[in-house]
Scaffold this active site. Sequence first.
Site, PDB file in Angstrom:
ATOM      1  CB  CYS A   2      -0.881   0.041   1.239  1.00 24.97           C
ATOM      2  SG  CYS A   2      -1.994  -1.376   1.362  1.00 24.97           S
ATOM      3  CG  ASN A 105       3.230   0.210   2.966  1.00 26.13           C
ATOM      4  OD1 ASN A 105       4.328   0.614   2.625  1.00 26.13           O
ATOM      5  ND2 ASN A 105       2.713  -0.879   2.451  1.00 26.13           N
TER       6      ASN A 105
END
Length: 457
Positions: A2, A105
């Site tokens: 991400c 992330n």
Amino acid sequence: MCGIFGAYSPMGKKVLEDVYLGLYALQHRGQEAAGVAWVNPQGRISSIKGSGLVHLALNQAELAAVETSCAIGHVRYSTAGGSELANAQPLTASTSKTSLAVAHNGNLTNAGGIKLFLENRGAIFHSATDTEVILHLMAHQPHKESLDALLDSLTRLRGAYSLAMVIGQDLVAARDPWGFRPLVIGKRDDVFYVSSETCALNLVGASVVREVEPGEVVIFGRKGMDSIPIPVDVKRRYGCAFEFVYFARPDSVISGRSVYEVRKELGRKLADRAPCPEAHLATGMPDSGTIAALGYAEKSATPYEQTVVRNRYVGRTFIEPTQRVRELGVRIKLNPITEVLSGKNVVVVDDSIVRGTTCQRMISMIKACGASQVHVRISSPPVRFPCYYGIDTPTRVELAAARMNLRQLEREVGADSLSYITEEDLIEAIGLPCGEVCTACFSGQYMEGGEDNEPEL
Ligand code: SF4
């Protein structure tokens, strides 16, 4: 994988359009969903999330008009939880102390155990993401100030987390003590930024201040920037080698190393390790193998040619979620140039072989264009183990290099020859001490304790 981005202006400047632009620059890190969260004029947190690419999920003009000086954003590719919108980020919550939003992330390897622990104490989870455990851990410590609750929560996590958070009125960034995923701080005039990659700072005109250190929480508030260490002792760091090989944009800099330069050096090392004197030309799989192919061509004095054209409007094969889409993706997105390939012995450089499907189809496409020989050179070691730290690699049985030895794989993909670089080559090209780089998907050497070893709660 991400991408996360955050912005904060102590002088009260509007920052949400910058967050949109930051996400736009980080689009390569996730295309399933995008979202933003910000402190609204009432001092609470608002958010918008949508499916698909940033420009489809979010409305730039609307965001540009929002009065907020503290905001975060996220582009998602699911590695934990499905692709439905409930799992899109930022996740938001209100505790007895404050309002929270988090963009994450990475992948928490002990989220399952923590979730069970919290559910047994009455927690109700709204998403299937590992990220939500962070909010619940904080909410379960109502006697503590928010930052203390965050620090305590982070000490309980294992695995990879680079975080951009809104806590109350402040922007907070945090990076796991192992340093798996990149996270960098930028500044333009009085506005502070945090970003997964430096390329997004370039877009908003910010200069790089420094990286968020592994095991550091950085708070951006009215008084400027402050830093607190996460009290976890680790024996070594695990910066993801694959960020350099494939994930990060080549115009980013990670740990002081240009991703472009590292990729080119990988290609040079590949030329030394696996020369191909019979080749008429060297080419790279667009776009992941292109820079390494330039390095290979330079070092081996082989002419470089672009031989395959990529449709830029199709996502990268490796990050498409289903096998069906993955198979279609190869045909949709790559088209070889017959006039360049016909009658030639070709060295094709690519970044990795995961399932082997893409490589096999690419070779058969190139041979169908009349290439006499196709020699495949891979600018990373064989991927034999899954990643537990935020990359959606398949299970071991699906990994081509785990199922087959080199010669079997060479035959399977239809190459006239197949070679990889070694783990030592990779570490040397990255240029960081080997005790700071994760190579678990090549070596099976996971972080200390192994991926299944969850901490006591
Ligand atoms: S296992 Fe591989 S992809 Fe995952 S963090 Fe380590 S080097 Fe990166």
